[in-house]
Design a protein around this motif. Structure first.
Motif, PDB file in Angstrom:
ATOM      1  N   PHE A  77       0.904  -1.229   0.032  1.00 50.01           N
ATOM      2  CA  PHE A  77       0.025   0.016   0.058  1.00 50.01           C
ATOM      3  C   PHE A  77       0.891   1.296   0.143  1.00 50.01           C
ATOM      4  N   SER A  78       0.481   2.191  -0.872  1.00 51.14           N
ATOM      5  CA  SER A  78       1.037   3.547  -0.808  1.00 51.14           C
ATOM      6  C   SER A  78       0.746   4.320   0.396  1.00 51.14           C
ATOM      7  N   LEU A  79       1.367   5.197   0.565  1.00 51.96           N
ATOM      8  CA  LEU A  79       0.930   6.172   1.615  1.00 51.96           C
ATOM      9  C   LEU A  79      -0.563   6.692   1.262  1.00 51.96           C
ATOM     10  N   THR A 105       1.235  -2.371  13.316  1.00 48.44           N
ATOM     11  CA  THR A 105       2.289  -1.504  13.227  1.00 48.44           C
ATOM     12  C   THR A 105       2.202  -0.214  13.981  1.00 48.44           C
ATOM     13  N   ALA A 106       0.873   0.152  14.056  1.00 47.09           N
ATOM     14  CA  ALA A 106       0.909   1.235  15.201  1.00 47.09           C
ATOM     15  C   ALA A 106       1.150   0.849  16.553  1.00 47.09           C
ATOM     16  N   SER A 107       1.056  -0.490  16.684  1.00 46.42           N
ATOM     17  CA  SER A 107       1.160  -0.817  18.254  1.00 46.42           C
ATOM     18  C   SER A 107       2.431  -1.254  18.555  1.00 46.42           C
ATOM     19  N   ILE A 108       3.356  -1.500  17.322  1.00 46.61           N
ATOM     20  CA  ILE A 108       4.611  -1.887  17.713  1.00 46.61           C
ATOM     21  C   ILE A 108       5.599  -0.567  17.877  1.00 46.61           C
ATOM     22  N   SER A 109       6.753  -0.924  18.051  1.00 46.91           N
ATOM     23  CA  SER A 109       7.835   0.492  18.252  1.00 46.91           C
ATOM     24  C   SER A 109       8.129   0.630  16.776  1.00 46.91           C
ATOM     25  N   PRO A 110       8.503   1.893  16.558  1.00 44.71           N
ATOM     26  CA  PRO A 110       8.874   2.205  15.055  1.00 44.71           C
ATOM     27  C   PRO A 110      10.376   1.290  14.664  1.00 44.71           C
ATOM     28  N   GLN A 111      10.909   1.018  15.592  1.00 40.06           N
ATOM     29  CA  GLN A 111      12.255   0.306  15.177  1.00 40.06           C
ATOM     30  C   GLN A 111      11.828  -1.174  14.591  1.00 40.06           C
ATOM     31  N   GLN A 112      10.753  -1.604  15.033  1.00 42.22           N
ATOM     32  CA  GLN A 112      10.160  -3.044  14.483  1.00 42.22           C
ATOM     33  C   GLN A 112       9.397  -2.854  13.361  1.00 42.22           C
ATOM     34  N   ARG A 113       9.092  -1.728  12.918  1.00 40.45           N
ATOM     35  CA  ARG A 113       8.361  -1.518  11.540  1.00 40.45           C
ATOM     36  C   ARG A 113       9.107  -1.875  10.236  1.00 40.45           C
ATOM     37  N   ARG A 114       8.475  -2.580   9.549  1.00 46.19           N
ATOM     38  CA  ARG A 114       9.320  -2.641   8.109  1.00 46.19           C
ATOM     39  C   ARG A 114       8.205  -1.832   7.107  1.00 46.19           C
ATOM     40  N   GLY A 115       8.815  -2.131   6.101  1.00 45.76           N
ATOM     41  CA  GLY A 115       8.337  -1.509   4.869  1.00 45.76           C
ATOM     42  C   GLY A 115       8.152   0.078   4.628  1.00 45.76           C
ATOM     43  N   GLU A 116       7.465   0.625   4.081  1.00 49.16           N
ATOM     44  CA  GLU A 116       7.431   2.039   3.711  1.00 49.16           C
ATOM     45  C   GLU A 116       7.074   2.617   5.041  1.00 49.16           C
ATOM     46  N   PRO A 117       7.559   3.575   5.837  1.00 41.10           N
ATOM     47  CA  PRO A 117       7.049   4.222   7.127  1.00 41.10           C
ATOM     48  C   PRO A 117       5.830   4.851   6.730  1.00 41.10           C
ATOM     49  N   VAL A 118       5.090   4.513   7.870  1.00 43.97           N
ATOM     50  CA  VAL A 118       3.977   5.135   7.782  1.00 43.97           C
ATOM     51  C   VAL A 118       3.970   6.337   8.904  1.00 43.97           C
ATOM     52  N   PRO A 119       3.550   7.484   8.460  1.00 41.27           N
ATOM     53  CA  PRO A 119       3.718   8.697   9.640  1.00 41.27           C
ATOM     54  C   PRO A 119       3.116   8.378  10.804  1.00 41.27           C
ATOM     55  N   GLN A 120       3.687   8.855  11.653  1.00 36.33           N
ATOM     56  CA  GLN A 120       3.087   8.349  13.187  1.00 36.33           C
ATOM     57  C   GLN A 120       1.719   8.834  13.363  1.00 36.33           C
ATOM     58  N   GLY A 121       1.659  10.128  12.572  1.00 44.08           N
ATOM     59  CA  GLY A 121       0.089  10.822  12.887  1.00 44.08           C
ATOM     60  C   GLY A 121      -0.828   9.936  12.150  1.00 44.08           C
TER      61      GLY A 121
END
Length: 637
Positions: free
Chosen positions: A539-541, A588-604
DNA sequence: GTTAGGG
DNA sequence: CCCTAAC
């Protein structure tokens, strides 16, 4: 054709169902899931350049460099939805997004190998026949929506290859050369009809269906792949077309692209959806079958493949079989001209498989990866658009397949230097130009097509509801294609006519001009590769934003409505996909940013995901409790 | 045909 | 993304 139901959904003013469904808590899960040893199909890369020779070497060496270009026509689209809901939405906004998709065309290097094997043995001493047309499983080159070309240049190949033999055409990974020089020589009894010539290519059933499926309802008794064990074999002939399985890595992700026109046109979609579902159904079954087959073979326990014994409903079986029946190759054997005395033979040799030169227009801000995918996509689109072979005698197309070679004057003694082969669109065979674009194919005018050819391309090129109307168009230079559908037809035709008029080779040619041409891998094929796992399309942003937006409005549990609201024109995103994506977003939202993969999704955005999830979960809980209370009251009363 | 949830 | 039970 399949007509989408509930078209009213998502339209302005439509009253969507008020309440999300209460999740059923007692839905049993059965999941003896098999190992994901997906048998990824091969994408065939085979363009055939041909020269007909009679008893002597062909010295023609006109390099067929073909030019075409790829353009994106992107179009902003806004979607406004007004939905009424009993449950107040978390965020009540009219959606007006302009989603700039990545134009994500994912293509991965595929290795394809097509082997045309000549039975060089002369067992009967008189009628050497083309006996094998063997392709590796999972290749599918079939009827397509449009052909990229009519024009042909005489292929140039290397000489000196022994006359008898089979040569594979292999398209390795993207970094490899797109040109493969091959020779395929065919010996054809003069009295064989010209259809047999066609079958050299067009009947190559490049389908990944397991043979058992193919033959399950076959009355022909002709195996899908006939390998004469007595054949001379060359390394090329048996070159395995191994290909990587899907990888999570986008760069390596396997899969061919499905760059289709956007579903911007609403009338374009219903068939699409229906066929897509059919395709998925088949894909599911056949993947399973293929896996079973592979497992059975690998475990060396004999054939465990019992495709139809699987839990397939009879109706589905029926459809399935019907589909396969239609996919049977037109013809596999040349008809020996027995009892007609000794006939002279026409020896055909097709030299040089060449990928035409391509020109691609791509925005500067596109990534290299997308460029690679685009290139791959163009190539695979050309190949997989479904090619049939035409025969030109002195520039004149021989239409009558029932003619014998002799009648067509393709025989010894004739001027065979002027015989050429062309590649034409299978689906467009009834048209003068043999070119069709998807828009044509999806409308009533396409009825003349072979049924399977009506299966819509799985993947539209558009990104989201508000994404581009990403269309890539075949274009004959110097004409430029406008982004509206209407203008495309004529250009296609123009291209086709021009091309076919100058057809001298079998390679797709748009124009020798160096001007950028727009090639239109609008739809890879109406016939998706059966049994193939869908390509991974992250999925794209903008897509994520659209999804979040829609879920904020509609809630979780109404994925079909979410689809209608936010991804109505994006057929490659099913509501199940959206549900899955939401699931991953929540995770993804429930894990730490370090654990996330792929295209980063803005925290907002992730925060919105969590908020929406929490909100709608609460709503669901309230509904459940309210329902329980109601039931309790009614039961007590 | 949709939804939910495990894989 | 696939698969499938439950609806």
């Amino acid at each position: 054709m399949v007509v989408r139901k509930r078209l009213d959904y998502g339209s302005r003013g439509h009253q969507v169902p008020a309440m999300p469904r209460v999740p059923s808590s007692a839905r049993g899960k059965r999941s003896a899931r098999r190992k994901k040893d997906e048998m990824t199909p091969f994408d065939l890369l085979a363009t055939v350049a041909g020269t007909l020779l009679v008893d002597h070497e062909n010295s023609s060496n006109a390099p067929g460099i073909n030019a075409a270009a790829l353009t994106y026509a992107r179009k902003r689209k806004s979607v406004k939805a007004e939905l009424c809901d009993d449950v107040p939405p978390l965020k009540s906004v009219a959606v007006e997004n302009c989603i700039v998709g990545s134009g994500g065309v994912c293509a991965s290097p595929r290795q394809a190998n097509i082997c045309l094997a000549e039975n060089s043995s002369t067992r009967n001493g008189t009628d050497p026949v083309l006996e094998s047309l063997t392709v590796k499983p999972n290749m599918l080159v079939r009827d397509s929506l449009f052909s990229c070309t009519k024009s042909c240049n005489r292929g140039h190949g290397v000489g000196g290859i022994p006359e008898c033999g089979a040569y594979g055409v292999c398209l390795p990974g993207t970094s490899r050369s797109l040109e493969a020089t091959n020779q395929v020589q065919v010996q054809q009894p003069v009295d064989g009809d010209t259809t047999a010539l066609y079958s050299l290519v067009s009947s190559v059933d490049l389908d990944g269906r397991p043979p058992a499926l193919v033959s399950s309802d076959s009355s022909s008794g002709v195996p899908l792949c006939i390998h004469d064990k007595d054949h001379k074999t060359s390394p090329l002939f048996h070159a395995e077309a191994r290909h990587a399985a899907d990888r999570d890595d986008d760069e390596n992700s396997s899969g061919c692209t499905h760059p289709c026109t956007t579903g911007n046109n609403k009338s374009y979609m219903p068939q699409y959806t229906g066929d897509s579902r059919i395709r998925k159904m088949f894909a599911s079954k056949i993947r399973k079958a293929a896996r079973n087959k592979m497992c059975g073979e690998m475990s060396n326990k004999g054939s465990k493949l019992n495709l139809c014994a699987k839990k397939i409903s009879t109706s589905r079986q029926r459809v399935q079989r019907a589909m396969f029946k239609r996919q049977k190759p037109v013809r596999r054997h040349f008809t020996p001209s027995s009892a007609k005395g000794i006939l002279s033979e026409v020896k055909l040799r097709i030299k040089s498989f060449t990928i035409p030169e391509l020109f691609i227009e791509i925005p500067e801000n596109a990534t290299v990866g997308s460029l690679k995918r685009t290139v791959m996509d163009v190539v695979t689109s050309i190949i997989e658009s479904g090619l049939r072979v035409g025969v030109l005698l002195q520039g004149k197309s021989i239409q009558d397949d029932s003619k014998t070679l002799r009648q067509a004057r393709i025989c010894h003694g004739e001027n065979l230097e002027n015989i050429d082969f062309t590649l034409e669109c299978e689906a467009g065979q009834n048209s003068s130009h043999g070119v069709r674009i998807p828009e044509e194919m999806d409308f009533p005018g396409a009825d003349a097509m072979e049924p399977l050819a009506m299966v819509k391309c799985e993947e539209p090129f558009s990104e989201t509801k508000a994404g581009y109307n990403s269309q890539q168009r075949v274009q004959a230079s110097p004409n430029r294609v406008q982004s509206e559908h209407g203008s495309v037809h004529s250009l296609f035709e123009t291209t086709a006519h021009e091309a076919s008029a100058s057809s001298q080779a079998i390679v797709p040619v748009a124009s020798p001009s160096s001007e950028a041409l727009a090639i239109v891998p609008v739809c890879k094929s109406k016939r998706p590769v059966i049994g193939q796992r869908r390509i991974r399309r992250p999925f794209s942003l903008p897509e994520v934003e659209a999804l979040v937006e829609a879920v904020e409005q509609l809630g979780t549990g109404r994925w079909r409505d979410v689809k209608m609201l936010a991804f109505d024109n994006t057929d490659h995103r099913t509501y199940v996909d959206l549900k899955d994506k939401w699931k991953t977003l929540v995770h993804t939202a429930s894990i730490s940013p370090q654990q996330r993969r792929g295209e980063p999704v803005p925290q907002g955005l992730l925060d919105r995901v969590l908020a929406a999830q929490a909100y709608w979960s609460q709503q669901q809980q309230q509904q459940i409790s309210g329902k329980a209370a109601l039931q309790g009251c009614s039961s007590s009363c």
